[in-house]
Motif scaffolding. Structure first.
Motif, PDB file in Angstrom:
ATOM      1  N   MET A   1      -9.589  -0.783  20.488  1.00  0.00           N
ATOM      2  CA  MET A   1      -8.632  -1.247  19.475  1.00  0.00           C
ATOM      3  C   MET A   1      -7.224  -0.758  19.840  1.00  0.00           C
ATOM      4  O   MET A   1      -7.046   0.404  20.188  1.00  0.00           O
TER       5      MET A   1
ATOM      6  N   ARG B   1      -2.318  -7.082  16.387  1.00  0.00           N
ATOM      7  CA  ARG B   1      -2.859  -8.438  16.265  1.00  0.00           C
ATOM      8  C   ARG B   1      -2.933  -8.917  14.819  1.00  0.00           C
ATOM      9  O   ARG B   1      -3.347 -10.045  14.562  1.00  0.00           O
ATOM     10  N   LEU B   2      -2.573  -8.064  13.877  1.00  0.00           N
ATOM     11  CA  LEU B   2      -2.694  -8.440  12.465  1.00  0.00           C
ATOM     12  C   LEU B   2      -1.693  -9.554  12.127  1.00  0.00           C
ATOM     13  O   LEU B   2      -0.483  -9.405  12.341  1.00  0.00           O
TER      14      LEU B   2
ATOM     15  N   HIS C   1      -2.454 -11.973   6.754  1.00  0.00           N
ATOM     16  CA  HIS C   1      -3.475 -10.968   6.422  1.00  0.00           C
ATOM     17  C   HIS C   1      -2.825  -9.661   5.963  1.00  0.00           C
ATOM     18  O   HIS C   1      -3.369  -8.961   5.104  1.00  0.00           O
TER      19      HIS C   1
ATOM     20  N   GLN D   1     -12.154  -8.142  10.920  1.00  0.00           N
ATOM     21  CA  GLN D   1     -11.788  -8.183  12.334  1.00  0.00           C
ATOM     22  C   GLN D   1     -12.896  -7.565  13.197  1.00  0.00           C
ATOM     23  O   GLN D   1     -13.269  -8.112  14.235  1.00  0.00           O
TER      24      GLN D   1
ATOM     25  N   ASP E   1     -15.137  -9.404  15.957  1.00  0.00           N
ATOM     26  CA  ASP E   1     -15.203  -8.888  17.338  1.00  0.00           C
ATOM     27  C   ASP E   1     -16.660  -8.679  17.747  1.00  0.00           C
ATOM     28  O   ASP E   1     -17.077  -9.066  18.841  1.00  0.00           O
TER      29      ASP E   1
END
Lengths: 166, 788
Positions: free
Chosen positions: A1, A23-24, A28, B118, B122
């Motif tokens: 991450m 990446r958010l 969101h 998320q 993934d």
């Protein structure tokens, strides 16, 4: 991450400092981090416009931006446009002209329409239809959405309550 | 007395929350400890699942569980049943997570539950599925060919069912002796409903009480509770509460019991934490039940007087990979029974073959069977009129069921209770200026401009429907509707309905009617729907049934309230109950206006019961279960005017007019809105939309980039009016209006486009009329003409 990134945004007049994943998506961030669920997600290809917000005064689809791209900017969402006590003329127009049914596309539609009227205070029907091309509605057939925007344009021009095609 | 609200264009009480972004859709909800589900879906239309390795996904940080079909089957989770059975129908199992084979792109093969969405998404990519791809079939007619790949091993010929209605021999005789016949081969294009709110489900398990709560995007929460409890999961029905909060459109697609609802319930208990799943649009495209998808041969016969003598229809109706909740009803009773349309056709025969294919399941989409029937019938009428050299309107007029023929028994089971078709047609023609339009069309043609005019006179059967009747036809459900009207001590009123509003404005329209009935301010009435924990059992909203069934139940419940209130008033006023009248918002002794009690005074006394009739129960609430006596039969005339640009093939809608008859209109704002939206969806089918599959079952139009929804500039302002022919068998005379627009508009626009293309000698094209398709047809025609 990936490592989280610090951002600062002003949303509906309130300053927020947040750590977000790069990446958010902005949508969101608004919905999940800030709990502003009025901005909706209707697709994953930036077609439907349900996520439309104003970024530094311009309409953007908040699913096409990362939250980190909004760093330093000022955002208005549907919750900040007007309240039940003090509706924005576009919100009022949607209510008066029955510009919504299920209500799901409505916040994005209202934000896009408000942006149009900022740029073009007296749009023709054709200009309204063209400006809302990026916002999908499955319920209304757009008929009353057009009227709602015309109502708002008239209201903002001081011609209160005139239904434009009556 | 308060102003009568029936018929008033009241602004909606729903709207303040939606226009300020404070609605409460399922995906808006967050519960403490909530975790997220992501589905692992088959990329193949047909594949054997040889092995699933979940170890990498399980090991991914933040992952709580990876659930497979085998695990759920071992845990006793059953297949999802269908709710409508025909004799001989094949109902192969449909497990929430498949474990042997994937049968369509998007079929779920595993589910990942994780701390965030998320992470779940993934980790879903880390689930290793060893697929053995198998040959697949996507087109119904291909699936019926010998040697076609079987979707289900125990249905080797892929035939789910066959069905027919009508007297075939009489129809064949009529064709043998016909003056003229026409025949069309047509495809009713497959559609993706695309409600703007993607499906979402959130499940919570309460361990101490062994109870579940499921929030889900549903048009009918009680049906979900019944199916999940009694058939799929074995949860005692009283231990499961299903709530459909604000729902962002349905159009049929949110009727059905979907796999994801079962998965989140299972996972919530397994993990002891609330579990949410929300569809991405790309998932919606391959998992929301699709609509239409017929391949049909349709024929019409006439005598020398231009009277239709017979209609013969043979249809292959693609069911997709599994049967969803009402799928078998759609291409049968909701289709074949509508083939009389508004006409006196004496002989009709319809045969349907319904194959399984390796595609997303097909079920009801706005109109459900009736748009398909109307489309083919109204296309036949236009083609026949042209054959006869008649104006299509005059050909229709010659064949319309006359107003004195009602109740009218059709040769395909339905008995129309009421109608006045010609008056409705005349109104539409006058409004649109039909004669002038035809003149204009002639002038334009001389200038090389191609205008087309499409007229449709439609009927629909909606307001499902007498329970015993639908039961005899195969429904595994009743179709009555419930209402509970509860008066509070202060005279405020809660109305609970078994129908569900997901855009239709019931909170407003139903409150208007209740306020009228009880003669109280509309602000004193609140409508409650969408929660099995609060309402009596109800069957939900689809098939334009909410007003004719749900509101009928409400009205009859309010009348029970009034009867009881009169008894209380009589006691308080020392009069006989039969002498009490309910006028001007008061219960008064007839002829003695001074002797009166307000609704509030009665409500209060009903709760205090201090000064109260000895033989009367305290309290003031009433329940009514209303089983309709027949379907209701809205009808109308739609006129579309288009122009085709022969150089680009682009079809431009110039005008659209509808005159609909849904009986007395409760709220014109809402009713017209329903018509507008319905017309837009019909236009979408005619001009823009198609779920395209390649022969191997891959969807080629699986997102909004490739699947074209109507946009604001595809439409025009719609001209609308109505006629009023009340339904004779429900308390308000109301009929449904939710589907009418879609039922009529596809055919009206199709007829208009074909009318525009007539100078090119083009008789029929299949929808959607994309610029490319129209342009190619024109080029083909020009080349053919040049060669002659």
């Amino acid at each position: 991450m990936a490592e989280k990134v610090q951002i600062k945004v002003v949303v509906n007049g309130v300053e927020h400092h947040s750590e977000v994943e790069p990446r958010l998506l902005l949508v969101h961030y608004l919905r999940e981090t800030l709990g502003l669920t009025g901005t909706h997600v209707g697709c994953d290809t930036s077609q439907c416009g349900a996520c439309t917000v104003h970024l530094d005064g311009q309409a953007v689809k908040s699913c096409t931006l990362f939250a980190v791209q909004a760093d330093g900017s000022s955002i208005t969402t549907i919750e900040g446009l007007g309240s039940v006590d003090k509706l924005h003329p576009v919100q009022e127009g949607f209510w008066e002209m029955h510009g919504l049914q299920c209500g799901f596309c409505t916040p994005g539609m209202i934000m896009a329409a408000a942006d149009l009227l900022n740029r073009n205070p007296q749009p023709s029907e054709e200009e309204i239809r063209h400006a809302l091309e990026g916002n999908l509605c499955r319920c209304t057939g757009y008929h009353n959405i057009v009227r709602a925007v015309q109502y708002a344009a008239n209201k903002m021009a001081g011609k209160v309550g005139v239904a434009a095609d009556d | 007395m308060a102003e009568k609200l029936f018929g008033k264009a009241m602004k909606r009480v729903e709207d303040p929350r939606f226009i300020t972004g404070t609605g409460n859709y399922t995906d808006d909800m967050t519960l403490p400890g909530m975790v997220h589900a992501a589905m692992v879906r088959s990329p193949y239309a047909h594949a054997r699942i040889k092995k699933i390795d979940t170890s990498k996904a399980q090991a991914h940080p933040g992952v709580l569980a990876v659930i497979t079909g085998q695990e759920m089957k071992d845990a006793g989770i059953n297949s999802i049943p269908t709710g409508w059975l025909h004799p001989g129908i094949k109902t192969p199992p449909h497990y929430a997570i498949t474990f042997d084979k994937a049968r369509h792109v998007g079929d779920i093969v595993a589910a990942v539950i994780a701390e965030t969405r998320q992470i779940a998404e993934d980790a879903a990519q880390l689930v290793e599925v060893d697929y053995e791809p198998l040959p697949a079939v996507s087109l119904g007619s291909e699936a019926l060919k010998p040697g076609a790949p079987a979707v289900h091993d125990d249905v080797p010929d892929n035939v789910c069912f066959t069905w027919s209605i009508g007297d075939k021999e009489a129809v064949d005789r009529a064709f043998a002796s016909a003056y003229k016949t026409v025949k069309l081969k047509l495809r009713n294009n497959r559609l993706v409903p695309n409600a703007m709110e993607p499906r979402a489900s959130l499940a919570q398990y309460h361990k101490a009480s062994d109870e579940y709560t499921l929030w889900t995007t549903s048009q009918n929460p009680h049906i979900h509770r019944l199916l999940i409890a009694a058939f799929i999961m074995g949860i005692p029905e009283h231990k499961l509460r299903v709530i459909a909060p604000d729902v962002g459109g349905g159009f049929g697609s949110k009727i059905y019991q979907y796999p994801e609802e079962i998965i989140v319930l299972y996972a919530a208990k397994k993990l002891g934490r609330p579990v949410k799943w929300t569809a991405r649009r790309s998932e919606s495209f391959v998992t929301d039940s699709h609509g239409r998808d017929h391949e049909t041969v349709a024929e019409m016969a006439v005598d020398q007087n231009g009277k239709i003598t017979a209609v013969r229809v043979d249809t292959i109706a693609n069911m997709g990979a599994y049967l969803t909740t009402f799928a078998p009803a759609v291409p049968t009773y909701l289709y074949g029974c509508l083939l009389a349309g508004t006409y006196t056709t004496p002989h009709i025969y319809c045969h349907v073959t319904a194959p399984f294919t390796h595609t997303t399941p097909v079920d009801a989409y706005r109109g459900a069977g009736r748009p398909e029937a109307t489309y083919l019938l109204e296309r036949l009428v236009d083609v026949m009129a042209h054959e006869l050299g008649m104006d299509p309107v005059e050909f229709r007029r010659k064949n319309l069921i006359p107003p004195d023929a009602f109740p009218y028994q059709t040769p395909v089971a339905l008995q129309y209770d009421s109608g006045n078709y010609e008056a409705n047609l005349d109104k539409a023609l006058e409004m649109v200026g039909y004669k002038q339009l035809r003149q204009q069309q002639e002038e334009w043609r001389k200038q090389g401009r191609y205008m087309g005019i499409g007229v449709v006179t439609y009927i629909e059967a909606c307001g499902l429907a007498p329970s015993a009747l639908v039961g005899s036809l195969g429904a595994q459900a009743g179709q009555w509707e419930s209402a509970l009207v509860r008066v509070m001590p202060t005279g405020k009123v809660e109305v609970f309905t078994g129908t569900h509003s997901h855009g239709q404005g019931h909170e407003t329209a139903f409150a208007q009617v209740v306020a009228d009935e009880l003669q109280i301010p509309v602000e004193d009435v609140v409508l409650v729907h969408g929660d099995t924990g609060r309402m009596p059992y109800g069957w939900g909203s689809y098939g334009s049934r909410s007003a004719p069934t749900g509101l009928s139940a409400i009205v009859l419940a309010t009348r029970k309230i009034i009867d009881k209130a009169k008894k209380i008033a009589a006691h308080l006023l020392e009069a006989a109950p039969e002498d009490i009248v309910h006028e001007n918002g008061k219960f008064m002794v007839k002829g003695v206006p001074d002797k009166a009690k307000t609704f509030f005074e009665i409500a209060l006394q009903a709760h205090l019961a201090h000064n109260y009739p000895a033989d009367l129960e305290p309290g003031l609430e009433a329940t009514h279960f209303y089983d309709p006596k027949n379907f209701v039969y809205p009808f109308g005339t739609h006129v579309a005017v288009v122009e085709v640009d022969p150089e680009t093939g682009k079809v431009k809608l110039l005008r659209y007019l509808s005159v609909d008859d849904c009986g007395p209109v409760i709220n014109p704002l809402i009713a017209e809105g329903q018509v507008h939206g319905g017309i837009a969806q019909g236009l979408g089918q005619a001009l823009l939309e198609e779920a395209v599959y390649d022969p191997e079952g891959q969807i080629l139009s699986g997102n909004f980039l490739e699947y074209t929804l109507p946009r604001a500039d595809d439409l025009v302002q719609i001209e609308h009016d109505h006629t009023v022919t009340p339904c004779p068998h429900n308390p308000l005379g109301v009929k449904g209006i939710g589907e009418a627009g879609t039922i009529a508009s596809t055919a009206a626009i199709a007829n208009a486009v074909m009318d525009a293309l007539r100078p090119f000698g083009i008789v029929h094209l299949d929808m959607p009329y994309t610029p490319e398709k129209v342009w190619r047809a024109i080029q083909h025609s020009r080349l053919a003409q040049a060669a002659d």
